[in-house]
Design an enzyme around this catalytic site. Sequence first.
Site, PDB file in Angstrom:
ATOM      1  N   GLY A  32      33.386  -6.471 -33.850  1.00  0.00           N
ATOM      2  CA  GLY A  32      32.384  -6.236 -32.720  1.00  0.00           C
ATOM      3  C   GLY A  32      31.102  -6.860 -32.892  1.00  0.00           C
ATOM      4  O   GLY A  32      30.833  -7.790 -33.491  1.00  0.00           O
ATOM      5  N   CYS A  33      30.616  -7.313 -31.630  1.00  0.00           N
ATOM      6  CA  CYS A  33      29.641  -8.133 -31.245  1.00  0.00           C
ATOM      7  C   CYS A  33      28.382  -7.781 -31.744  1.00  0.00           C
ATOM      8  O   CYS A  33      27.619  -8.513 -32.467  1.00  0.00           O
ATOM      9  CB  CYS A  33      29.290  -8.380 -29.529  1.00  0.00           C
ATOM     10  SG  CYS A  33      29.381  -7.049 -28.613  1.00  0.00           S
ATOM     11  N   TYR A  34      28.011  -6.621 -31.434  1.00  0.00           N
ATOM     12  CA  TYR A  34      26.827  -5.865 -32.333  1.00  0.00           C
ATOM     13  C   TYR A  34      27.048  -6.101 -33.835  1.00  0.00           C
ATOM     14  O   TYR A  34      25.916  -6.343 -34.570  1.00  0.00           O
ATOM     15  CB  TYR A  34      26.443  -4.508 -31.856  1.00  0.00           C
ATOM     16  CG  TYR A  34      25.775  -4.174 -30.535  1.00  0.00           C
ATOM     17  CD1 TYR A  34      24.704  -4.973 -30.118  1.00  0.00           C
ATOM     18  CD2 TYR A  34      26.493  -3.176 -29.545  1.00  0.00           C
ATOM     19  CE1 TYR A  34      24.075  -4.376 -29.160  1.00  0.00           C
ATOM     20  CE2 TYR A  34      26.001  -3.026 -28.464  1.00  0.00           C
ATOM     21  CZ  TYR A  34      24.802  -3.585 -28.116  1.00  0.00           C
ATOM     22  OH  TYR A  34      24.153  -3.282 -26.885  1.00  0.00           O
ATOM     23  N   THR A  35      28.101  -5.717 -34.309  1.00  0.00           N
ATOM     24  CA  THR A  35      28.241  -5.588 -35.664  1.00  0.00           C
ATOM     25  C   THR A  35      28.224  -6.982 -36.393  1.00  0.00           C
ATOM     26  O   THR A  35      27.504  -7.359 -37.377  1.00  0.00           O
ATOM     27  CB  THR A  35      29.516  -4.960 -36.099  1.00  0.00           C
ATOM     28  OG1 THR A  35      30.421  -5.628 -35.530  1.00  0.00           O
ATOM     29  CG2 THR A  35      29.668  -3.849 -35.471  1.00  0.00           C
ATOM     30  N   THR A  36      28.660  -8.242 -35.780  1.00  0.00           N
ATOM     31  CA  THR A  36      28.643  -9.549 -36.131  1.00  0.00           C
ATOM     32  C   THR A  36      27.073  -9.857 -36.072  1.00  0.00           C
ATOM     33  O   THR A  36      26.541 -10.532 -37.382  1.00  0.00           O
ATOM     34  CB  THR A  36      29.219 -10.376 -35.280  1.00  0.00           C
ATOM     35  OG1 THR A  36      30.446 -10.053 -35.350  1.00  0.00           O
ATOM     36  CG2 THR A  36      28.922 -11.719 -35.624  1.00  0.00           C
TER      37      THR A  36
END
Length: 344
Positions: free
Chosen positions: A147-151
């Site tokens: 996911g984007c937040y996770t990256t």
Amino acid sequence: MKVSVIGATGYAGIELLRILYNHPEAEVMYLTSESNTGRKISDVYEHLYKIYDQQLISMDKIDEIADASDFLFICLPHGHAMQVGRQLENKAARIIDLGADYRFNNTEVYEKWYKVKHTHKTTNRVYGLSELHREMIKSAKIIGNPGCYTTASILALAPLVKYGLVEISSIIVDAKSGVSGAGRTASPANHFPELYDSFKAYSVATHRHTPEIEQELSWLGQKKVTLNFTPHLVPMDRGILSTCYANILPSVTKTMINDAFHSFYDKEFFIRLRGINSYPTTKNVRGSNFCDIGWHVDQRTGRIVILSAIDNLVKGAAGQAVQNFNIACGFNEKTGLMMAPVYP
């Protein structure tokens, strides 16, 4: 390599097409869309006129699509990719899923947070954060794109957790995203009069990217990590700025922290270390696959504050998918991704 995009008309799918257009080793075969079947992609997105004029087809032809493709990029909401993966289990085509279905080592965690039964639990898959799992990505049948937040958040914290420089029980992640992270489907919360000139938190203590961050940091630190993650919505179209906090362990120095970041990332082209006391911004990574990281040591409180900026549609989605594609194919990781950030 012959590639097809399943769910090509979402924001991640369209960004993927933009990147693949300049990829010398990728030939786009099929594009699917259930809501625009039969239309040309350039009629749905006019900026693609004279770039992509393929007709959008239905997923009903998934077997035919897989037979004609080396890789399928699946850009669908969670719950759909595992149906495709199960159906194509005996096909040669490999899958890069930009959704959540294949991100979790433990499918029970997926079911708990996404409220969907996982129907493809036993398969050769890997969490596709390129900088962490490069070797496994090379051979995996299915790559679960992060996911984007996770990256942004995992990359910010990884060196500190890996080298044991912070108290893992003290980690807090406070992240802000542009509205494209919510996808293209209209909703009152994303309606212009509601969004413009406003700034808000949402999904406090319940956001589905939380267990992804915990999974990868737990793997890095070899200890279970439980953290606070609070996402915010910013009235801009793309970009993520993640601000991460953690208590520094006794006797850890600024030099040790700097060395940890450089040891972990100096050979990673798409990680740009801006250094101590720097302020990464979403403007400086817009349209690129870069992740800019800076950090500040607060000696008064004994805490470190790490700032991480990415473009949520590139390094946080389509760019990372292409980076994983390059790794899986044995291409140079930069292939098709050498876009300078768009400025201003």
